[in-house]
Design an enzyme around this catalytic site. Structure first.
Site, PDB file in Angstrom:
ATOM      1  N   LEU A   1       0.855  -1.190   0.000  1.00 13.23           N
ATOM      2  CA  LEU A   1       0.000   0.000   0.000  1.00 13.23           C
ATOM      3  C   LEU A   1       0.894   1.243   0.000  1.00 13.23           C
ATOM      4  CD1 LEU A   1      -2.735  -1.071   2.594  1.00 13.23           C
ATOM      5  CD2 LEU A   1      -2.473  -1.734   0.187  1.00 13.23           C
TER       6      LEU A   1
ATOM      7  N   ARG B   1       0.835  14.142   7.011  1.00  3.98           N
ATOM      8  CA  ARG B   1       1.619  14.555   8.172  1.00  3.98           C
ATOM      9  C   ARG B   1       3.074  14.864   7.819  1.00  3.98           C
ATOM     10  NH1 ARG B   1      -0.788   9.406  11.324  1.00  3.98           N
ATOM     11  NH2 ARG B   1      -1.119   8.819   9.146  1.00  3.98           N
TER      12      ARG B   1
ATOM     13  N   GLN C   1      -4.775   3.899  -7.284  1.00  7.23           N
ATOM     14  CA  GLN C   1      -5.952   4.173  -6.449  1.00  7.23           C
ATOM     15  C   GLN C   1      -6.242   5.668  -6.613  1.00  7.23           C
ATOM     16  OE1 GLN C   1      -5.162   3.943  -2.259  1.00  7.23           O
ATOM     17  NE2 GLN C   1      -7.308   3.770  -1.674  1.00  7.23           N
TER      18      GLN C   1
ATOM     19  N   GLY D   1      -8.669   5.182   2.251  1.00  3.21           N
ATOM     20  CA  GLY D   1      -8.234   4.325   3.352  1.00  3.21           C
ATOM     21  C   GLY D   1      -7.566   3.028   2.925  1.00  3.21           C
TER      22      GLY D   1
ATOM     23  N   TYR E   1      38.843  26.193 -19.988  1.00  2.40           N
ATOM     24  CA  TYR E   1      37.573  26.741 -20.495  1.00  2.40           C
ATOM     25  C   TYR E   1      37.817  28.124 -21.079  1.00  2.40           C
ATOM     26  CZ  TYR E   1      32.569  27.964 -20.287  1.00  2.40           C
ATOM     27  OH  TYR E   1      31.288  28.331 -20.581  1.00  2.40           O
TER      28      TYR E   1
ATOM     29  N   ARG F   1      58.186  33.660 -19.231  1.00  2.00           N
ATOM     30  CA  ARG F   1      58.326  34.468 -18.026  1.00  2.00           C
ATOM     31  C   ARG F   1      59.084  35.723 -18.402  1.00  2.00           C
ATOM     32  NH1 ARG F   1      60.295  30.488 -13.587  1.00  2.00           N
ATOM     33  NH2 ARG F   1      62.383  30.992 -14.244  1.00  2.00           N
TER      34      ARG F   1
HETATM   35  C1  UD1 Z   1      -2.050   2.054   9.789  1.00  3.01           C
HETATM   36  C2  UD1 Z   1      -3.026   1.084  10.473  1.00  3.01           C
HETATM   37  C3  UD1 Z   1      -2.658   0.976  11.951  1.00  3.01           C
HETATM   38  C4  UD1 Z   1      -1.221   0.548  12.115  1.00  3.01           C
HETATM   39  C5  UD1 Z   1      -0.272   1.473  11.349  1.00  3.01           C
HETATM   40  C6  UD1 Z   1       1.122   0.888  11.350  1.00  3.01           C
HETATM   41  C7  UD1 Z   1      -5.180   1.294   9.287  1.00  3.01           C
HETATM   42  C8  UD1 Z   1      -6.538   1.868   9.339  1.00  3.01           C
HETATM   43  N1  UD1 Z   1      -4.381   1.567  10.322  1.00  3.01           N
HETATM   44  O1  UD1 Z   1      -2.272   3.345  10.337  1.00  3.01           O
HETATM   45  O2  UD1 Z   1      -3.502   0.034  12.594  1.00  3.01           O
HETATM   46  O3  UD1 Z   1      -0.853   0.503  13.487  1.00  3.01           O
HETATM   47  O4  UD1 Z   1      -0.702   1.610   9.980  1.00  3.01           O
HETATM   48  O5  UD1 Z   1       2.037   1.751  10.754  1.00  3.01           O
HETATM   49  O6  UD1 Z   1      -4.852   0.585   8.356  1.00  3.01           O
HETATM   50  N2  UD1 Z   1      -2.623   4.006   1.927  1.00  3.01           N
HETATM   51  C9  UD1 Z   1      -3.078   3.773   0.656  1.00  3.01           C
HETATM   52  N3  UD1 Z   1      -4.321   4.232   0.315  1.00  3.01           N
HETATM   53  C10 UD1 Z   1      -5.116   4.901   1.176  1.00  3.01           C
HETATM   54  C11 UD1 Z   1      -4.634   5.138   2.480  1.00  3.01           C
HETATM   55  C12 UD1 Z   1      -3.392   4.681   2.842  1.00  3.01           C
HETATM   56  O7  UD1 Z   1      -2.401   3.170  -0.167  1.00  3.01           O
HETATM   57  O8  UD1 Z   1      -6.222   5.274   0.781  1.00  3.01           O
HETATM   58  C13 UD1 Z   1      -1.255   3.543   2.289  1.00  3.01           C
HETATM   59  C14 UD1 Z   1      -0.333   4.672   2.687  1.00  3.01           C
HETATM   60  O9  UD1 Z   1       0.452   5.101   1.587  1.00  3.01           O
HETATM   61  C15 UD1 Z   1       0.549   4.029   3.740  1.00  3.01           C
HETATM   62  C16 UD1 Z   1      -0.294   2.878   4.276  1.00  3.01           C
HETATM   63  O10 UD1 Z   1      -1.358   2.701   3.391  1.00  3.01           O
HETATM   64  O11 UD1 Z   1       1.738   3.512   3.185  1.00  3.01           O
HETATM   65  C17 UD1 Z   1      -0.822   3.125   5.683  1.00  3.01           C
HETATM   66  O12 UD1 Z   1      -1.582   4.315   5.731  1.00  3.01           O
HETATM   67  P1  UD1 Z   1      -1.411   5.361   6.904  1.00  3.01           P
HETATM   68  O13 UD1 Z   1      -2.330   6.481   6.675  1.00  3.01           O
HETATM   69  O14 UD1 Z   1       0.021   5.643   7.113  1.00  3.01           O
HETATM   70  O15 UD1 Z   1      -1.959   4.494   8.127  1.00  3.01           O
HETATM   71  P2  UD1 Z   1      -1.680   4.716   9.670  1.00  3.01           P
HETATM   72  O16 UD1 Z   1      -2.539   5.815  10.186  1.00  3.01           O
HETATM   73  O17 UD1 Z   1      -0.238   4.804   9.916  1.00  3.01           O
HETATM   74 CA    CA Z   2       1.563   4.776   8.590  1.00  4.97          CA
END
Ligand code: UD1
Ligand code: CA
Length: 463
Positions: free
Chosen positions: A8, A15, A76, A81, A388, A441
């Site tokens: 993912l 942040r 995506q 999420g 140069y 020189r």
């Molecule tokens: C997520 C987990 C949390 C875990 C933590 C560990 C969920 C809801 N929560 O939280 O339980 O403890 O990771 O690091 O899964 N991403 C997508 N598409 C989206 C949203 C996110 O590809 O629509 C990818 C982001 O690029 C990222 C990963 O998913 O690499 C995780 O997303 P992020 O928002 O970082 O989740 P956390 O809040 O860290």
């Molecule tokens: Ca994360």
């Protein structure tokens, strides 16, 4: 049995407050995503997975370019999420088993992922979560278990009550699922939560409630769980990764006088008995041979160093240094510099696209650009190639055994023949034949009793 790994990597990375996609932020010189894909590549080599899929979103093209050799990408478009990311990838997942991992966890290792896969298979669970225990679990999803210890769900920080917040076992966001089972419950994921997103974590509770077995593999190395959401966590990941890389090279026989100020990129390699003094940075595709002494205060980027090379207080980029070459202190070797065996680029020396032949020396205060210096040449202090003319770059050739007087200007293109000598302070614009002395020189004039006459004039005043 077909096994697919799904990374993912689409998130906004809000942040991070960055224009760069979060997963491309670098840890020890490599994008976070590449560390994760490399760990998966290790799994693939060991036969645990068959292929890698990456969900991209923010900066999709850029992200795809980074991994296109190793993985297939699915875009995506709208980021709703982690659960939504899996839904988006679903039509491209043709598998029995699906490993899901997030691209913001650069410290996870192949060994740990292997342990996770092994447990998933031996426990015959429908889902296995990679978890760990943290002293400070703030920000992570917490693992919920029943009295018997069975995993019943995951609760996110934002939804957790005080009792749940006290749980120290956290979700690392890496899981293995039976794909057919997961696929069936994906449509049941909802968005009734603090972020209004489809949480993949909710799938765990849905599976447990449906009576499917859920297990957790607790990794003892909590550092592997680090999820990078902020710049502060990025720095934390950098420090942990750096320590890991340094430990590995020390185990391979490299001495580090101060590992806390030694920075080695993920793709660098170093030979045994090489000593890294404080404040050394080895970056990119740099290869260092055996028995070298580098530093203090030295940066080496994309270079090849042979054995027994010494470099002190210098910056080297895209250079090649053969065995026994020495550089610095205070030198800048720019792209295309080649120091042949036993040669030297010394104090306050800059080189660019220049070959310094075997045993040749450029010891002090010189600029050698677009030059070819033969073997056994000595270049006197303060010598400079005037390469140069404002429009074009021109070459200087100095043949074997030439002796260059201090402060020689080479007005290129120009050639100094074998064994030739140049007079100190000469601006050489014509070729010097082999064995000849080239000198350019003005004649020196001495005005005798200059000081006394000057004083006398002062006393007598203007006439
Ligand atoms: C997520 C987990 C949390 C875990 C933590 C560990 C969920 C809801 N929560 O939280 O339980 O403890 O990771 O690091 O899964 N991403 C997508 N598409 C989206 C949203 C996110 O590809 O629509 C990818 C982001 O690029 C990222 C990963 O998913 O690499 C995780 O997303 P992020 O928002 O970082 O989740 P956390 O809040 O860290
Ligand atoms: Ca994360």
């Amino acid at each position: 049995m077909v096994r697919v790994a799904l990374v993912l990597a689409a998130g906004e990375g809000t942040r991070m407050k960055s224009d760069i996609p979060k997963v491309l932020h670098r840890v020890c010189g490599r994008p976070m995503l590449s560390w994760v894909v490399d760990a998966l590549e290790g799994l693939r080599e060991a036969g645990y997975i068959d292929r890698i899929l990456v969900v991209t979103g923010k900066g999709a093209d850029e992200v795809e370019r980074e991994v296109c050799d190793q993985a297939t990408c699915v875009v995506q478009e709208e980021r709703k999420g982690t659960g939504h990311a899996v839904m988006t990838a679903a039509p491209h997942v043709d598998a029995d088993e699906l490993l899901v991992i997030t691209a913001d966890s650069p410290l996870v290792t192949s060994e740990t992922l292997r342990g996770l896969c092994e447990l998933h298979r031996s426990s015959r669970a429908a889902a296995t979560v990679l978890s760990t225990e943290l002293d400070d679990p703030t920000g992570y999803g917490r693992i919920l278990r029943d009295e018997g210890g069975a995993v019943t769900g995951i609760v996110e920080e934002t939804e957790a009550g005080p009792r749940e917040k006290a749980i120290r076992e956290v979700n690392t966001s890496t899981y293995v699922f039976g794909w057919q089972t997961l696929k069936k419950i994906l449509p049941e994921l909802g968005t009734a939560n603090a972020k209004g997103e489809y949480y993949l974590t909710d799938a765990v509770a849905l599976l447990a409630r449906a009576g499917e077995g859920v297990s957790a593999y607790i990794t003892p190395d909590a550092s592997e769980a680090l999820g990078v959401n902020s710049r502060e966590q990025l720095a934390e990941a950098e420090a942990l990764m750096r320590r890991r890389i340094n430990r590995r090279w020390m185990a391979e026989g490299v001495t580090m006088e101060d590992p806390s100020t030694t920075y080695i990129g993920g793709e660098v390699s170093i030979g045994r008995d090489t000593v890294l003094r404080p404040l050394v940075m080895l970056e990119g595709s740099t290869v260092v041979g055996e028995g070298c002494v580098l530093g203090p205060n030295t940066r080496v980027v994309d270079c090849r160093l042979g054995n027994g090379v010494t470099v002190e207080q210098a910056t080297l980029r895209e250079c090649e240094l053969e065995d026994g070459a020495s550089v610095g202190p205070y030198a800048s070797l720019r792209p295309g510099s080649v120091l042949r065996a036993g040669s030297k680029a010394g104090t306050f020396v800059e080189t660019k696209k220049t070959v310094v032949g075997k045993g040749s020396k450029v010891p002090h205060l010189s600029y050698m650009g677009d030059a070819e210096i033969g073997d056994g040449v000595n270049v006197g202090a303060g010598s400079i190639t005037c390469n140069y003319d404002g429009v074009h770059k021109h070459r200087t050739v100095i043949e074997d055994e030439a002796f260059i007087g201090s402060d020689t200007m080479f007005i290129a293109p120009v050639r100094i023949g074998k064994g030739a000598v140049t007079g100190a302070g000469s601006a050489i614009s014509k070729d010097v034949p082999p064995g000849a002395l080239g000198v350019e020189r003005g004649k020196q004039r001495n005005i005798l009793e200059y000081k006394r006459k000057a004083k006398q004039e002062e006393e007598e005043g203007p006439s």
